[in-house]
Design an enzyme around this catalytic site. Structure first.
Site, short mmCIF file in Angstrom:
data_model
loop_
_atom_site.label_atom_id
_atom_site.label_comp_id
_atom_site.label_asym_id
_atom_site.label_seq_id
_atom_site.Cartn_x
_atom_site.Cartn_y
_atom_site.Cartn_z
N GLY A 89 38.51 55.14 59.95
CA GLY A 89 39.12 56.46 59.95
C GLY A 89 40.09 56.68 58.79
O GLY A 89 40.60 57.78 58.61
N MET A 92 40.61 56.35 51.65
CA MET A 92 41.07 55.59 50.48
C MET A 92 41.10 56.51 49.26
O MET A 92 40.06 57.05 48.87
CB MET A 92 40.11 54.42 50.20
CG MET A 92 40.47 53.63 48.96
SD MET A 92 39.05 52.68 48.35
CE MET A 92 39.25 51.17 49.24
N LEU A 97 45.78 51.63 41.58
CA LEU A 97 46.50 50.87 40.55
C LEU A 97 46.26 49.38 40.80
O LEU A 97 46.56 48.89 41.88
CB LEU A 97 48.00 51.16 40.64
CG LEU A 97 48.92 50.30 39.78
CD1 LEU A 97 48.78 50.68 38.31
CD2 LEU A 97 50.38 50.47 40.22
N ASP A 127 46.36 48.17 44.63
CA ASP A 127 45.48 47.04 44.87
C ASP A 127 46.21 45.73 44.56
O ASP A 127 46.49 45.42 43.41
CB ASP A 127 44.23 47.13 44.00
CG ASP A 127 43.28 46.00 44.33
OD1 ASP A 127 42.60 46.10 45.36
OD2 ASP A 127 43.24 45.00 43.59
N TYR A 132 48.16 37.29 43.45
CA TYR A 132 48.78 37.99 42.31
C TYR A 132 50.29 37.66 42.20
O TYR A 132 50.96 38.13 41.30
CB TYR A 132 48.58 39.50 42.39
CG TYR A 132 47.11 39.94 42.36
CD1 TYR A 132 46.09 39.03 42.10
CD2 TYR A 132 46.75 41.26 42.61
CE1 TYR A 132 44.76 39.42 42.10
CE2 TYR A 132 45.42 41.66 42.59
CZ TYR A 132 44.43 40.74 42.35
OH TYR A 132 43.12 41.14 42.35
N LYS A 160 44.59 40.91 49.44
CA LYS A 160 43.40 40.05 49.60
C LYS A 160 43.81 38.65 50.04
O LYS A 160 44.83 38.12 49.60
CB LYS A 160 42.64 39.95 48.27
CG LYS A 160 42.33 41.29 47.65
CD LYS A 160 41.52 41.21 46.39
CE LYS A 160 41.57 42.52 45.64
NZ LYS A 160 42.77 42.69 44.79
N HIS A 193 38.91 37.55 49.52
CA HIS A 193 38.95 37.68 48.06
C HIS A 193 37.69 37.19 47.35
O HIS A 193 37.33 37.68 46.28
CB HIS A 193 40.18 36.93 47.52
CG HIS A 193 40.67 37.42 46.20
ND1 HIS A 193 41.98 37.46 45.86
CD2 HIS A 193 40.02 37.90 45.11
CE1 HIS A 193 42.12 37.94 44.63
NE2 HIS A 193 40.94 38.20 44.16
N ASN A 237 33.72 40.34 45.78
CA ASN A 237 32.83 39.41 45.04
C ASN A 237 31.72 38.85 45.93
O ASN A 237 31.15 37.80 45.62
CB ASN A 237 33.63 38.26 44.42
CG ASN A 237 34.68 38.75 43.44
OD1 ASN A 237 34.36 39.47 42.50
ND2 ASN A 237 35.95 38.42 43.67
N LEU A 289 37.99 48.89 32.81
CA LEU A 289 38.36 49.17 31.41
C LEU A 289 38.12 47.96 30.51
O LEU A 289 38.56 47.95 29.37
CB LEU A 289 39.83 49.60 31.33
CG LEU A 289 40.22 50.78 32.22
CD1 LEU A 289 41.71 51.10 32.06
CD2 LEU A 289 39.39 52.01 31.88
N1 NAP Z 1 38.77 41.16 43.39
C1 NAP Z 1 38.86 40.42 42.30
O1 NAP Z 1 38.36 39.30 42.22
C2 NAP Z 1 39.58 41.00 41.10
C3 NAP Z 1 39.46 40.39 39.84
C4 NAP Z 1 40.14 40.98 38.78
C5 NAP Z 1 40.89 42.12 38.98
N2 NAP Z 1 41.01 42.68 40.22
C6 NAP Z 1 41.80 43.92 40.47
O2 NAP Z 1 41.29 44.92 39.64
C7 NAP Z 1 42.36 45.51 38.88
C8 NAP Z 1 41.79 46.06 37.58
O3 NAP Z 1 41.30 45.03 36.74
P1 NAP Z 1 42.11 44.54 35.48
O4 NAP Z 1 43.53 45.03 35.61
O5 NAP Z 1 41.94 43.09 35.33
O6 NAP Z 1 41.37 45.21 34.28
P2 NAP Z 1 41.23 46.72 33.71
O7 NAP Z 1 41.77 47.70 34.66
O8 NAP Z 1 39.82 46.83 33.26
O9 NAP Z 1 42.10 46.65 32.37
C9 NAP Z 1 43.47 46.46 32.40
C10 NAP Z 1 43.96 46.50 30.95
O10 NAP Z 1 43.75 47.81 30.43
C11 NAP Z 1 44.95 48.32 29.86
N3 NAP Z 1 44.97 49.76 30.18
C12 NAP Z 1 45.01 50.34 31.41
N4 NAP Z 1 44.98 51.67 31.30
C13 NAP Z 1 44.90 51.95 29.99
C14 NAP Z 1 44.85 53.16 29.25
N5 NAP Z 1 44.84 54.33 29.85
N6 NAP Z 1 44.78 53.08 27.88
C15 NAP Z 1 44.79 51.87 27.25
N7 NAP Z 1 44.85 50.70 27.91
C16 NAP Z 1 44.91 50.73 29.27
C17 NAP Z 1 46.08 47.56 30.51
O11 NAP Z 1 47.14 47.38 29.60
P3 NAP Z 1 48.56 48.13 29.78
O12 NAP Z 1 49.31 47.42 30.86
O13 NAP Z 1 49.17 47.98 28.42
O14 NAP Z 1 48.27 49.56 30.10
C18 NAP Z 1 45.43 46.21 30.85
O15 NAP Z 1 45.61 45.29 29.79
C19 NAP Z 1 43.34 44.34 38.74
O16 NAP Z 1 44.60 44.75 38.29
C20 NAP Z 1 43.30 43.80 40.15
O17 NAP Z 1 44.04 44.61 41.03
C21 NAP Z 1 40.34 42.14 41.28
#
Ligand code: NAP
Length: 379
Positions: A89, A92, A97, A127, A132, A160, A193, A237, A289
């Site tokens: 219910g 999201m 973030l 998130d 973390y 997670k 996770h 994953n 990204l």
């Molecule tokens: N479940 C899992 O196994 C797993 C694994 C990895 C990640 N995650 C989750 O997924 C989230 C997202 O992945 P991620 O943070 O690794 O990678 P991402 O979102 O693909 O990329 C993050 C990078 O992009 C930059 N960035 C963000 N917005 C931007 C913008 N508008 N313009 C330019 N640069 C930008 C950030 O730098 P700045 O800080 O300089 O903006 C940061 O270095 C993680 O934070 C985490 O919560 C989960």
């Protein structure tokens, strides 16, 4: 002794033993931490980014995220924001973030400022994860956000459970610890996770099959959900078979699966995506990204640059919009309020089918193979 002789003597008789002792001490110290994997990443990622590692050297003297002005009031949520319905219910917010995998995610004051900025800028989905290493400052910022007028009921908090804590008792203990660390009385979503610990069976799971261990963990999460401590439960994953093993329990439904999702992902993740869409499981994308290590590389892709200029948007906004149009939730990670604002402004434009297909086609571009992707854990 020749030049090599002197160098070799220095290397093997002096430096190598120091290195071996330092690595052994580091491993021993990690083993004494409550969540060693979290401490490891919180040390490694800042160092790789050229910053001091907070677990060893303490909080940064100059936080990486600028201070939030004391008089900044919350702005309204994004117009046209997408909300994804979950089986328990909850709704999201599709745009979240991410709280790991960049240096600013591990300095406590930078984390507190990051989450507070995000809430005041209209974001509502955070998130997080036990590994973390930042539940404390994330929780502090949520409380500050609430005190400044953001209703807790609007904030969607994901965390997670790492496989170190899989198993009936370990799961229950860990989730109570998360609630305490975050200072919350319920969690919106808790994800398993990963299918298994990267080093093999762990803790309560020793002597059990991976499937048994995951099922037992799911049953424990289901009962915490029934007690109201968690609103929704999901996985991260997991591949199709691993999700089917959970679904055969007929316990609480899988609300979400979080995995890497960007135009370059391998076939197994596309199959996982299709399965989730078919069974009403929300997909949350990470690495939308290109992650901290490859973000700059995405800025060089001609198709993305062209679409960004056609729509008057940035490459980041193009990648996020592409995922949202595929009914995927995004959680871009950033400690920069300018980037947060940009990442939240992805609702006022739309890609045509042809434009979406041009982004999909990046998968077959050989240069895309350079992008990191998650190897499949088929345990
Ligand atoms: N479940 C899992 O196994 C797993 C694994 C990895 C990640 N995650 C989750 O997924 C989230 C997202 O992945 P991620 O943070 O690794 O990678 P991402 O979102 O693909 O990329 C993050 C990078 O992009 C930059 N960035 C963000 N917005 C931007 C913008 N508008 N313009 C330019 N640069 C930008 C950030 O730098 P700045 O800080 O300089 O903006 C940061 O270095 C993680 O934070 C985490 O919560 C989960």
């Amino acid at each position: 002794m020749g030049f090599c002789g002197k160098m070799c003597h220095l290397l093997f008789m002096r430096l190598l033993p120091i290195l071996v002792v330092a690595v052994a001490a580091f491993i021993g110290w990690l083993g004494s931490q409550e969540v060693p994997e979290g401490t490891f990443f919180a040390t490694l990622i800042p160092v790789l980014g050229g910053y001091l590692p907070p677990p060893i050297t303490g909080p940064w003297t100059t936080p990486g995220t600028k201070e939030v002005p004391a008089d900044l009031a919350p702005v309204p949520r994004p117009v046209g924001e997408i909300l994804l319905k979950l089986p328990g219910g909850s709704q999201m917010p599709a745009n979240g973030l991410g709280m790991c995998c960049r240096p600013t995610a591990y300095d406590p004051e930078s984390v507190r400022r990051t989450v507070l900025w995000y809430l005041l800028l209209g974001g509502r989905h955070i998130d997080d994860a036990d590994v973390y290493w930042n539940h404390g400052p994330v929780g502090e910022a949520i409380h500050e956000g609430v005190a400044r007028g953001v209703p807790r009921s609007e904030i969607f908090v994901t965390t997670k459970l790492f496989p170190r804590f899989y198993g009936q008792n370990a799961t229950v203990t860990a989730v109570h610890r998360f609630l305490k660390e975050l200072g919350l009385d319920y969690l919106d979503l808790v994800l398993m996770h990963a299918p298994a610990h990267p080093l093999g069976a762990y803790g309560e799971c020793v002597g059990k099959s991976y499937k048994e261990c995951r099922q037992e963990t799911w049953q424990a999460l289901s009962s915490l959900r029934a007690q109201g401590l968690i609103r929704e439960i999901g996985v991260s994953n997991f591949n199709v078979r691993q999700m089917e093993e959970i679904r055969e329990l007929q316990a609480a439904p899988i609300a979400a699966n979080q995995f890497q999702f960007n135009p370059w992902v391998p076939d197994w993740l596309l199959e996982t995506y299709a399965y989730c869409q078919q069974h009403g499981i929300v997909v949350t994308a990470y690495a939308s990204l290109g992650m901290f290590f490859q973000k700059a590389q995405t800025e060089t892709v001609a198709t993305l640059k062209d679409l960004a200029s056609t729509h008057g948007k940035s490459v980041s906004q193009v990648l996020l919009r592409w995922a949202l149009q595929k009914k995927v939730s995004v959680i871009p990670g950033t400690g920069n309020p300018k980037h947060m604002k940009e990442n939240l402004e992805v609702y006022g434009f739309q890609f045509s089918d042809a434009e979406m297909a041009s982004i999909d086609a990046l998968r077959s571009d050989p240069s895309g193979k350079a992008f990191f992707f998650t190897p499949q854990d088929d345990s």
